[in-house]
Motif scaffolding. Structure first.
Motif, short mmCIF file in Angstrom:
data_model
loop_
_atom_site.label_atom_id
_atom_site.label_comp_id
_atom_site.label_asym_id
_atom_site.label_seq_id
_atom_site.Cartn_x
_atom_site.Cartn_y
_atom_site.Cartn_z
N GLY A 59 -2.53 5.23 -7.58
CA GLY A 59 -2.51 3.20 -8.15
C GLY A 59 -3.17 3.75 -9.41
O GLY A 59 -3.50 3.25 -10.18
N GLU A 60 -4.52 4.78 -8.92
CA GLU A 60 -4.79 4.52 -10.45
C GLU A 60 -4.88 5.78 -11.17
O GLU A 60 -5.39 6.21 -12.60
N ARG A 61 -4.46 7.02 -10.51
CA ARG A 61 -5.22 8.91 -10.90
C ARG A 61 -6.00 9.33 -10.66
O ARG A 61 -6.22 9.95 -11.91
N ILE A 62 -6.80 8.91 -9.71
CA ILE A 62 -8.55 9.67 -9.85
C ILE A 62 -8.34 10.31 -8.29
O ILE A 62 -8.05 9.94 -7.20
N ALA A 63 -8.87 11.36 -8.34
CA ALA A 63 -9.55 11.91 -7.58
C ALA A 63 -10.74 10.78 -6.89
O ALA A 63 -11.75 11.13 -7.62
N VAL A 64 -10.64 10.51 -5.74
CA VAL A 64 -12.43 10.28 -5.54
C VAL A 64 -13.57 11.78 -5.37
O VAL A 64 -14.68 10.88 -4.65
N LEU A 103 5.88 -13.85 7.01
CA LEU A 103 4.79 -12.42 6.86
C LEU A 103 4.99 -11.49 6.95
O LEU A 103 5.08 -10.82 8.24
N ALA A 104 4.77 -10.56 5.95
CA ALA A 104 4.95 -9.44 6.03
C ALA A 104 3.65 -8.75 5.32
O ALA A 104 3.22 -8.32 4.01
N THR A 105 2.23 -9.23 6.33
CA THR A 105 0.78 -9.04 5.13
C THR A 105 0.70 -7.89 5.62
O THR A 105 -0.37 -7.20 5.21
N GLY A 106 0.80 -6.82 6.64
CA GLY A 106 0.48 -5.04 6.21
C GLY A 106 -0.73 -5.24 7.51
O GLY A 106 -1.17 -6.08 8.45
N ALA A 107 -1.10 -4.04 6.96
CA ALA A 107 -1.96 -3.35 7.49
C ALA A 107 -3.03 -2.72 6.78
O ALA A 107 -2.57 -2.33 6.12
N HIS A 108 -4.69 -2.80 7.53
CA HIS A 108 -5.56 -1.88 6.55
C HIS A 108 -5.91 -0.54 7.49
O HIS A 108 -6.01 -0.64 8.59
N ASP A 109 -6.65 0.48 6.96
CA ASP A 109 -7.30 1.37 7.64
C ASP A 109 -8.31 0.65 8.62
O ASP A 109 -9.17 0.11 8.02
N ARG A 110 -8.47 1.14 9.51
CA ARG A 110 -9.33 0.70 10.61
C ARG A 110 -10.45 2.74 10.48
O ARG A 110 -9.99 3.44 10.67
N GLN A 147 1.07 -1.12 0.16
CA GLN A 147 0.21 0.11 -0.20
C GLN A 147 0.63 0.96 0.36
O GLN A 147 1.02 2.37 -0.47
N TYR A 148 1.79 1.20 0.45
CA TYR A 148 2.67 2.23 0.68
C TYR A 148 3.52 2.64 -0.15
O TYR A 148 3.17 3.84 -0.89
N TRP A 149 3.74 1.82 -1.67
CA TRP A 149 4.44 1.81 -2.44
C TRP A 149 3.43 1.25 -3.61
O TRP A 149 3.92 1.24 -4.47
N ARG A 150 1.85 1.90 -3.61
CA ARG A 150 1.53 1.58 -4.65
C ARG A 150 1.38 3.04 -5.60
O ARG A 150 1.73 3.94 -5.30
N THR A 208 -12.66 4.52 2.82
CA THR A 208 -11.35 4.74 3.82
C THR A 208 -10.43 6.01 2.86
O THR A 208 -10.47 5.91 2.18
N ALA A 209 -9.47 6.18 4.82
CA ALA A 209 -8.20 6.80 3.57
C ALA A 209 -7.20 6.33 2.74
O ALA A 209 -7.02 6.75 2.00
N GLY A 210 -7.31 5.33 3.97
CA GLY A 210 -6.35 4.28 2.60
C GLY A 210 -6.69 4.69 1.13
O GLY A 210 -6.13 4.10 0.16
#
Lengths: 111, 478, 393
Positions: free
Chosen positions: B151-156, B120-127, B39-42, B141-143
């Motif tokens: 990753g897509e160049r889209i503004a939500v 295991l380096a499965t990371g975390a997701h936003d709460r 997620q960090y370097w998406r 989510t913020a993520g």
């Protein structure tokens, strides 16, 4: 206009040329950029909802964006439960809204 | 030669793979996403080249060099779009890792591996805490906002409200700004006094983490430049709209995050990004039998060993600490998994970095805890479990009427956490609400929402075609 | 009269309810939480279809009559605010999928009809009318209108809530650590991790752990666990309407073979998911995931419903079914330790048989007329005698 693709002419990353990709959702064609996810193509076209919930019949779409929440599932080319944020859009993909009604009780057996 | 399987190709996983290779192991890295980086370097796919993608990232150079080194290394295999869907603990103590690959959520091919060592380096997701209206389209989510931007160049959205707690709100805001969205407000639930106390109390601890501070300072500068209102001690307590987001109500929060009556203010917006910290992705560690800490992270020792022989953990599943900690932990985990020792000179720098950034992580956690009274902003019909549409009122009523103190029973009688996401999003919130309603500190059945033996859904046909196990069933009763 | 019921699963809950409603002072003692064991890890079957003529089928027939009444009583008593037990008399459809399986299924159904079971042999067309998505290649089909389903955890909670309304107390996180005895050697209560509980009667309803509980109380009981795994799919449009079984299910429940057996059972839940069971393995209390087991369940389910191929498995769970060596439950007083009653050993049928087992227990305790002959379920029955000796030696 709310959700949208970044305007390439103003994008600070100085994007190079891209190829289009076209998918169909609920009978309409939507054009995105090759390499985008199904969710990306829909959001880029300001489509925010593509699932209807089973109990309250409410609209849902992207939520977590990283494949964790499963809120964004759609049917792609007839296959159910596909996370729109994780599936890369392919040209001509037929995307359908997923809406699963809760089952009705089977009436008293034998009657 | 030792073979090391690394699950997760984010900073921790890539660092682990590189270190394990340096120590001479054969390495296989798998990741469920289409591209490495986590997620960090998406980032954008190969099909979307650009001149300056690095402006969207921090430590982009570190990613590029890790990636290039691993991709050009014949001793390392990187399998993307590959998911661990189950881990079996066999009678001899080894782990059988069940993989599926192919189109995400499509018809997939399964494979089974029994690695010598597993990292295991499965990371975390936003709460994201439940808020009235948080199921409306346009709430993310913020993520998600960051993933779409990077990753897509889209503004939500066009007018976006960012709310929650923790320093992650800064990079999300920055990503939104770089995607051309107007962030109309950032609302940090923690109060300035608490943040100041814990961020600045022991500045010498930050000495080694100085670039962290400048990274955050950069975000703050960005806010000032862009005139993004940043309010601490405030939260989004309701989201309005019929078919999509139209506005939010923000309110001042007290020290425990209970909204202060009379401070509500309505702000028009078309998107909301929520991030109340992170939840580690623990299902594989739990399936492997790894012990967890009281704070519900994977317990590791100084060599990143878990309680299970041959299983290592690194990155956000051991603590929420950011990229530097993840890189350092990953490097140590990979090195030790491949047969090295954490005392070896080769990982001395990583060891030091880990100690430094671990303190930084602790301080962030202390500065931004989830307030105990967040549930006071819920309404009776506020959905808590998004998949099964279980609302707060139902949770309270069922807990009261059954008087149950067992989480398993409460889940099965409310259906909270039983839907598609299997409690990944609502699990911790459901646990807190139910234990609050039933008045029990811990559930009598010892159950948690972290256990998911099927770590990712699999088509029944694909399961039916899974490789047949050659091992006979362990220890029969005669 | 004070009664301690050990175990807050379906059996303990059903026993506590009938005893409390009959005026007994009931305390339920549970090591963990309510419905935290086998009852939370099963399918909620109320079946006559899988049982061979004999005492167990008699008990199942009694239960098939009782459950609709109990379901109604619970709903009336607890009101709409209480979670539904999802009682659904949806009927069972048993089919054979092989040429050689057809005659045994027909023969089995005929033997059930001889003792009054409504087992209707139907043609493939009629079966497909009941289940339009069924594999049309079936070779025989029998429809059982008496088969039904409940949500087992909700059922336990409802039975216990009803018991509490009748005065029962429920102590969770309380483990039985020994027996209290009176001067004559009779059991007079239990020692627990939270102190002593004096009682006139003790009911051991600890399911697969009933053997361990009995041992703690000072007697041997040869109850063993048999592991069963179930798959749960994601929600889908309603396509499985009855409880549908592959006929080899019948053989598996009667078998004593330790090796993995799977036999297909497919049914929808009220939430729109589909449960696919199940396996039967004797592996002690080993609860580790074994993919081979769920792989075989998945593979065989496609023989019944080919459309499942493209559906997703969301989760899997497994539980331990308590069984006796002679495959009959134990319901009654233990002559070796007077005033101790065992109600366990129902194997995969405990949810369905619970309400009738509780009535049998009540009749024995009160010395009233039993709804069924209790002798086949007595602990000193001839078929159990060799196993009791075996364990005691």
């Amino acid at each position: 206009m709310s959700a949208r693709a970044v305007d390439p002419r103003r994008d600070p990353i100085q994007p190079g040329p891209t190829d289009p990709v076209t998918i169909t959702f609920e009978g309409r064609e939507y054009v995105g950029v090759r390499g985008q996810s199904v969710a990306g193509v829909l959001l880029a076209n300001n489509v925010l909802d593509w699932r209807t919930t089973s109990t309250r019949h409410e609209p849902r779409g992207l939520f977590c964006g990283i494949g964790v929440c499963f809120d964004c599932v759609v049917t792609v080319d007839g296959q159910r439960d596909v996370r729109a944020c994780q599936r890369t859009a392919r040209d001509g993909a037929q995307v359908e809204r997923q809406h699963d009604e809760l089952p009705r009780r089977v009436e008293e057996a034998g009657s | 030669m030792t073979d090391v399987l690394v699950v997760g190709a984010g900073p921790a996983g890539l660092a682990a793979a590189a270190a394990a290779r340096r120590r001479g192991a054969m390495v296989r890295v798998i990741d469920s996403a289409e591209r490495t980086g986590g997620q960090y370097w998406r980032h954008l796919p190969e099909s979307r080249p650009s001149g300056r993608e690095s402006v969207l990232h921090h430590q982009w150079g570190a990613y590029q060099s890790l990636r290039q080194a691993l991709e050009s290394d014949s001793g390392c295999t990187i399998d993307t779009e590959t998911q661990v869907w189950a881990i079996e603990r066999r009678a001899d103590g080894s782990l059988r890792v069940n993989l599926a690959y192919g189109d995400v959520d499509g018809t997939r091919v399964t494979e089974t591996v029994v690695p010598d060592r597993l990292v295991l380096a499965t990371g975390a997701h936003d709460r994201a805490l439940p808020v009235p209206g948080w199921t409306l389209p346009g709430v993310f989510t913020a993520g998600a906002a960051q993933a779409m931007a990077k990753g897509e160049r889209i503004a939500v959205g066009d007018r976006v409200v960012v709310a929650g707690s923790g320093p992650f709100l800064f990079p999300v805001t920055a990503s939104l700004g770089q995607a051309g969205a107007r962030v109309v407000g950032v609302f940090e639930a923690s109060r300035p006094s608490r943040m100041a106390r814990h961020w600045l109390a022991r500045p010498w601890e930050l000495m080694g983490a100085s670039h962290k501070v400048s990274e955050l300072a950069g975000y703050v500068a960005h806010h000032l430049r862009g005139r993004v209102p940043y309010r601490t001690g405030f939260g989004v307590v309701e989201i309005h709209g019929t078919d999509r987001v139209e506005a939010v109500t923000v309110a001042r929060l007290d020290a425990d995050w209970a909204p202060v009556p009379g401070t509500e203010r309505r702000i028009a917006c078309d998107a909301v990004c929520l991030g109340h910290g992170f939840t580690p992705r623990l299902e594989l560690a739990v399936a492997a039998g790894c012990e967890l800490t009281d704070e519900r992270f994977v317990r590791v020792d100084g060599e990143q060993r878990t309680s299970v022989d041959g299983v290592f953990a690194a990155g956000e599943i051991t603590a929420i600490g950011g990229v530097d900690l993840a890189l350092a932990e990953g490097e140590i985990a990979g090195w030790v998994a491949a047969g090295g020792r954490s005392a070896d000179a080769s990982v001395r720098a990583a060891r030091r970095a880990r100690d430094r950034f671990a303190r930084f992580a602790e301080r962030i956690a202390t500065a931004h805890p989830i307030g105990a009274s967040w549930s006071t902003w819920l309404q009776d019909d506020t959905i808590v479990c998004r998949c099964e549409e279980v609302d707060a009122g139902t949770l309270a009523r069922v807990a009261e009427s059954t008087a149950s103190v067992g989480l398993r029973s409460l889940k099965l009688t409310t259906r909270a956490g039983l839907g598609l996401c299997q409690g990944r999003i609502c699990g911790r919130s459901v646990e807190q609400l139910l234990s609050g309603s039933s008045g029990c500190a811990a559930f009598a059945d010892g159950a948690t929402t972290d256990r998911r033996p099927i770590a990712a859904p699999l088509r029944i046909g694909d399961l039916a075609r899974a490789p047949q196990s050659t091992e006979t069933s362990p220890h029969h009763i005669p | 009269m004070r009664v301690v019921v050990i175990g807050a699963g379906i059996t303990g809950a059903a026993c506590a309810r009938v005893l409390a409603r009959a005026g007994y002072d009931v305390t339920v003692v549970e090591r963990g939480a309510v419905a935290g064991g086998t009852s939370a890890m099963c399918e909620g079957n109320l079946l006559v279809s899988d049982k061979t003529p004999g005492p167990e089928l008699d008990l199942a027939v009694d239960a098939a009559v009782r459950w609709p009444l109990v379901a109604r009583e619970l709903q009336d008593e607890l009101g709409p605010g209480f979670p539904s037990i999802e009682f659904e008399p949806k009927g069972g459809l048993v089919v054979s999928t092989t040429a050689e399986g057809a005659d045994p299924l027909r023969g089995f159904a005929a033997s059930q009809r001889d003792v009054g079971i409504d087992a209707r042999e139907i043609g493939a067309d009629d079966a497909l009318e009941l289940e339009p998505h069924l594999n049309p290649e079936i070779t025989a089909a029998v429809y059982y209108p008496q088969d039904a389903q409940v949500q087992p955890v909700a059922a336990v909670e409802a039975l216990l809530a009803s018991a509490r309304r009748a005065g029962a107390r429920v102590m969770t996180s309380t483990e039985v650590v020994g027996a209290l005895r009176d001067a004559t050697g009779r059991i007079a209560g239990v020692r627990t991790s939270r102190g002593d509980l004096h009682a006139d009667l003790v009911v051991n309803a600890a399911g697969p752990w009933a053997g361990a509980v009995a041992g703690t109380l000072g007697v041997e009981l040869p109850v063993l666990p048999r592991r069963g795994m179930v798959l749960v799919t994601t929600r889908m449009p309603h396509r499985v309407f009855r409880k549908v079984y592959d006929a080899d299910y019948v053989g598996a429940t009667q078998s004593g073979d330790a090796d993995l057996q799977t036999s297909t059972v497919v049914e929808s839940t009220a939430a729109g998911t589909v449960l696919i069971g199940s396996s039967r393995q004797r592996v002690g209390f080993d609860d580790r995931l074994d993919v081979e087991v769920i792989r075989e369940i998945a593979m065989k389910s496609l023989r019944l419903f080919p459309f499942l191929e493209d559906m997703q498995v969301l989760r899997t769970y497994g539980g331990f079914r308590p069984y006796m060596p002679d495959h009959l439950p134990v319901i009654g007083e233990d002559p070796r330790l007077p005033n101790l009653y065992h109600v366990t050993g129902h194997e995969g049928a405990g949810i369905g048989l619970s309400v009738s087992s509780a009535e049998l227990l009540l009749a024995q305790v009160m010395d009233t007329e039993s709804p069924l002959d209790p002798a086949p379920f007595a602990i000193d029955r001839p078929t159990l005698a060799p196993h009791l000796q075996e364990v005691a030696s």
